[in-house]
Design an enzyme around this catalytic site. Structure first.
Site, PDB file in Angstrom:
ATOM      1  N   PRO A 110     -14.932  -1.705 -12.536  1.00 44.42           N
ATOM      2  CA  PRO A 110     -15.816  -0.538 -12.501  1.00 44.42           C
ATOM      3  C   PRO A 110     -15.003   0.757 -12.519  1.00 44.42           C
ATOM      4  O   PRO A 110     -13.924   0.819 -11.906  1.00 44.42           O
ATOM      5  CB  PRO A 110     -16.593  -0.686 -11.196  1.00 44.42           C
ATOM      6  CG  PRO A 110     -16.014  -1.829 -10.467  1.00 44.42           C
ATOM      7  CD  PRO A 110     -15.027  -2.537 -11.345  1.00 44.42           C
ATOM      8  N   ALA A 119      -5.726   4.396 -14.869  1.00 39.81           N
ATOM      9  CA  ALA A 119      -4.329   3.975 -15.015  1.00 39.81           C
ATOM     10  C   ALA A 119      -4.256   2.675 -15.802  1.00 39.81           C
ATOM     11  O   ALA A 119      -3.405   2.531 -16.695  1.00 39.81           O
ATOM     12  CB  ALA A 119      -3.692   3.793 -13.643  1.00 39.81           C
ATOM     13  N   ASP A 160      -0.673   4.325  -9.305  1.00 41.95           N
ATOM     14  CA  ASP A 160      -1.624   3.418  -9.969  1.00 41.95           C
ATOM     15  C   ASP A 160      -1.015   2.794 -11.233  1.00 41.95           C
ATOM     16  O   ASP A 160      -1.231   1.618 -11.519  1.00 41.95           O
ATOM     17  CB  ASP A 160      -2.917   4.161 -10.345  1.00 41.95           C
ATOM     18  CG  ASP A 160      -3.742   4.545  -9.111  1.00 41.95           C
ATOM     19  OD1 ASP A 160      -3.212   4.446  -7.995  1.00 41.95           O
ATOM     20  OD2 ASP A 160      -4.903   4.954  -9.282  1.00 41.95           O
TER      21      ASP A 160
HETATM   22  C1  MEV Z   1      -5.665   7.165  -6.291  1.00 40.56           C
HETATM   23  O1  MEV Z   1      -5.672   5.783  -6.532  1.00 40.56           O
HETATM   24  C2  MEV Z   1      -4.652   7.466  -5.239  1.00 40.56           C
HETATM   25  C3  MEV Z   1      -4.451   8.953  -4.971  1.00 40.56           C
HETATM   26  O2  MEV Z   1      -3.428   9.040  -3.976  1.00 40.56           O
HETATM   27  C4  MEV Z   1      -4.021   9.684  -6.218  1.00 40.56           C
HETATM   28  C5  MEV Z   1      -2.594   9.389  -6.678  1.00 40.56           C
HETATM   29  O3  MEV Z   1      -1.818   8.790  -5.963  1.00 40.56           O
HETATM   30  O4  MEV Z   1      -2.294   9.796  -7.808  1.00 40.56           O
HETATM   31  C6  MEV Z   1      -5.693   9.610  -4.415  1.00 40.56           C
END
Ligand code: MEV
Length: 331
Positions: A110, A119, A160
């Protein structure tokens, strides 16, 4: 570089952030796991010279130089697909080849709920396009995908893309890269999707505002997050699920403090704990999105948990997930 074939396929997994989201952007550690849900990409060289993208979200668009043609979708189609077109173009330009491509995306992940679909798309497209030329190198794929992901949210830590490219579980620090983590005991993870979509970019900028206004508090919270990650690294290695669950709940409190949780997520976290979870927290950017939960690794623990969640109306939104150890795959 010369083409070695005219079509290619690649897939890349989504992820959960087990510890340290948001703080990771400011060079604090995070712990992530790749999950057994993927984005699949097929790429065909075409003769039209344009980049045509079809997604199973019901979006179709064509990019011809700087001209965008919407063939199917909503007003958001360009915002969603343009960075993915740039992702493919970046690889073509690195390989010194200006080609038209038909790109098809099929996902069982999702989107916009904190599971790393942007990503995973960037990693899978980078790998698929690069494999038209040669056998892709994971490190190269990861770094180019992270460049493209920054077109989607400019302050991305790159965490990610790293977990999607390499898979498994990792301790990640933006300036240092990652260390793999192997657990003595399998972890039983689950996800509950609140169904509320978010914009990672907006949440990241709201945390930046919080940080700029509350410099001292943010420093304290970041050092607590750091300490949680150190303990969690040891607890994962030991397979100590009670300790790990406890640390997840502590991490959730830090995310509440920086303002990225909401009522639904907080209620879901409580619901998880009252139904036998070892721990639960929001995962990813927050502001809706998903809750990640650790349940005791035995049949009873998992059954009691998912039955309880089902009775409370979240059955269709909750799924067990396994850690994916493959990372990006090219076919
Ligand atoms: C997103 O999965 C995680 C965050 O820390 C953003 C990032 O690390 O780029 C919110």
């Amino acid at each position: 570089m010369r083409l070695r074939r005219s079509s290619a396929r690649a897939s890349a997994p989504g992820k959960v952030v087990l510890f340290g989201e948001h703080f990771v952007i400011y060079d604090n550690p995070a712990i992530l796991a790749a999950i057994d849900r993927r984005v699949n990409v097929t790429v065909h060289v075409n003769t039209s010279g344009s980049i045509n993208i079809t997604s199973d979200l019901g979006l179709i668009a064509s990019f011809e130089g700087s001209t965008f043609h919407l063939l199917k979708g909503t007003t958001e189609t360009k915002t969603i697909l343009a960075p993915l077109c740039e992702c493919a173009r970046l690889v073509l330009s690195e390989r010194g080849c200006n080609l038209g491509l038909d790109i098809e995306l099929v996902s069982n992940l999702p989107e916009s709920v904190g599971l790393g679909s942007s990503a995973a798309c960037c990693v899978a497209i980078t790998a698929a396009v690069d494999s038209l030329f040669h056998e892709p190198d994971r490190y190269w794929v990861c770094s180019k995908a992270a460049e493209s992901e920054r077109l989607i949210h400019k302050d991305s830590s790159g965490a990610d893309c790293n977990i999607s490219a390499f898979g498994g579980m990792m301790y990640f620090v933006k300036s240092k890269g990652f260390t793999n983590i192997y657990s003595k005991k399998e972890l039983s993870l689950g996800l509950i999707n609140t169904g509320k979509k978010h914009s990672t970019a907006n949440l990241v900028s709201s945390v930046k505002k919080f940080k700029d206004i509350n410099r001292f508090s943010f420093k304290v919270l970041a050092s607590l997050s750091n300490a949680i990650c150190q303990k969690a690294f040891a607890a994962i290695k030991e397979g100590d699920e009670q300790m790990l669950g406890n640390l997840m709940s502590q991490n959730h409190v830090l995310l509440q403090e920086i303002g990225v949780s909401d009522k639904t997520i907080d209620e879901l976290v409580d619901l998880c704990l009252t139904n036998g979870a070892c721990g639960a927290k929001l995962t990813g950017a927050g502001g809706g999105g998903s809750v990640v939960v650790l349940v005791p690794h035995n049949e009873d623990g998992s059954k009691i948990f998912f039955d309880g969640i089902g009775k409370n109306g979240w059955g269709s939104e909750s799924i067990p997930v396994k850690v994916d150890y493959n990372g990006v795959l090219v076919a």
